[in-house]
Scaffold this motif. Sequence first.
Motif, short mmCIF file in Angstrom:
data_model
loop_
_atom_site.label_atom_id
_atom_site.label_comp_id
_atom_site.label_asym_id
_atom_site.label_seq_id
_atom_site.Cartn_x
_atom_site.Cartn_y
_atom_site.Cartn_z
N HIS A 28 0.85 -1.21 0.00
CA HIS A 28 0.00 0.00 0.00
C HIS A 28 0.88 1.25 0.00
O HIS A 28 0.59 2.22 -0.72
N ALA A 29 1.95 1.23 0.79
CA ALA A 29 2.87 2.38 0.78
C ALA A 29 3.37 2.62 -0.65
O ALA A 29 3.37 3.75 -1.15
N ARG A 30 3.73 1.53 -1.33
CA ARG A 30 4.29 1.67 -2.68
C ARG A 30 3.24 2.16 -3.66
O ARG A 30 3.54 2.98 -4.53
N GLU A 31 1.98 1.69 -3.53
CA GLU A 31 0.96 2.17 -4.48
C GLU A 31 0.66 3.66 -4.27
O GLU A 31 0.14 4.32 -5.16
N PRO A 36 8.06 2.12 2.18
CA PRO A 36 7.56 1.57 3.45
C PRO A 36 8.33 2.17 4.63
O PRO A 36 9.56 2.31 4.58
N PRO A 37 7.63 2.55 5.68
CA PRO A 37 8.28 3.29 6.79
C PRO A 37 9.14 2.39 7.68
O PRO A 37 8.90 1.19 7.78
N CYS A 38 10.11 3.00 8.34
CA CYS A 38 10.94 2.22 9.27
C CYS A 38 10.39 2.29 10.69
O CYS A 38 10.83 1.57 11.58
N ARG A 39 9.43 3.16 10.93
CA ARG A 39 8.69 3.13 12.20
C ARG A 39 7.24 3.53 11.89
O ARG A 39 6.99 4.16 10.86
#
Length: 224
Positions: A28-31, A36-39
């Motif tokens: 979802h982050a990529r779309e 993608p988050p590290c926290r």
Amino acid sequence: MAAPARPLSRFWEWGRSIVCVGRNYAEHAREMGETPPCRPLLFLKPASAYVRPGSPVQRPYYCQRLHPEPELAVVLGRRTRAVSRDDAMRYVAGYALCLDMTARDAQDTCKARGLPWTLAKSFDTSCPVSDFVPKERVADPHRLRLWLKVNGQLRQEGDTADMLFSVPELISYISEIITLHEGDVILTGTPPGVAAVEEHDELEAGIHGLVSMRFTVVQQRLGA
Ligand SMILES: O=C(O)/C=C/C(=O)CC(=O)C(=O)O
Ligand SMILES: [Mg+2]
């Protein structure tokens, strides 16, 4: 013994906090065009965002692109302050399915201008909520299948196993920053596949084998 005046099974009536986690599924982050988050990425909805089946979900007057995001909601059962990952699940009372309704066009504007996401995420009816599912009915919150249908067509499906940060990790992380209370809820992020809905669309969403709910989308008209 008399039943409590405010049963936790109606937590949405308690006026408690809704803490939301964003980009908790890498796809979802990529779309969304993000890494993608590290926290965990956190934002809030007010308790007035809750809406229950039988009432409509509003598309805000300033929104042209309204996205429903099906998410596992974790309902806290007691005061939760700086708990470890190992202890975190002892604070969970149960679960629900929520839609994190998102005015995506407003969010794009907020992101471009470095503004908070309040207009995109926190409007009235931005948190449709299912019935409460007691934790005893859920052997493992990381083995659940979330789904969303629009006008009877499957639109989005995903497994909570794909969350980047697990439920205990989220509770531990959040409770170091925000003291959580009985009736507070954590929305754990949406799987990939988000898309817009229109006025009069019928939304149906659920957690496979546990709970489902239906809503109709209406357009908010100023002054109406
Ligand atoms: O990164 C974006 O553009 C949008 C992210 C979200 O809306 C985050 C969520 O609410 C989510 O991942 O569920
Ligand atoms: Mg979301």
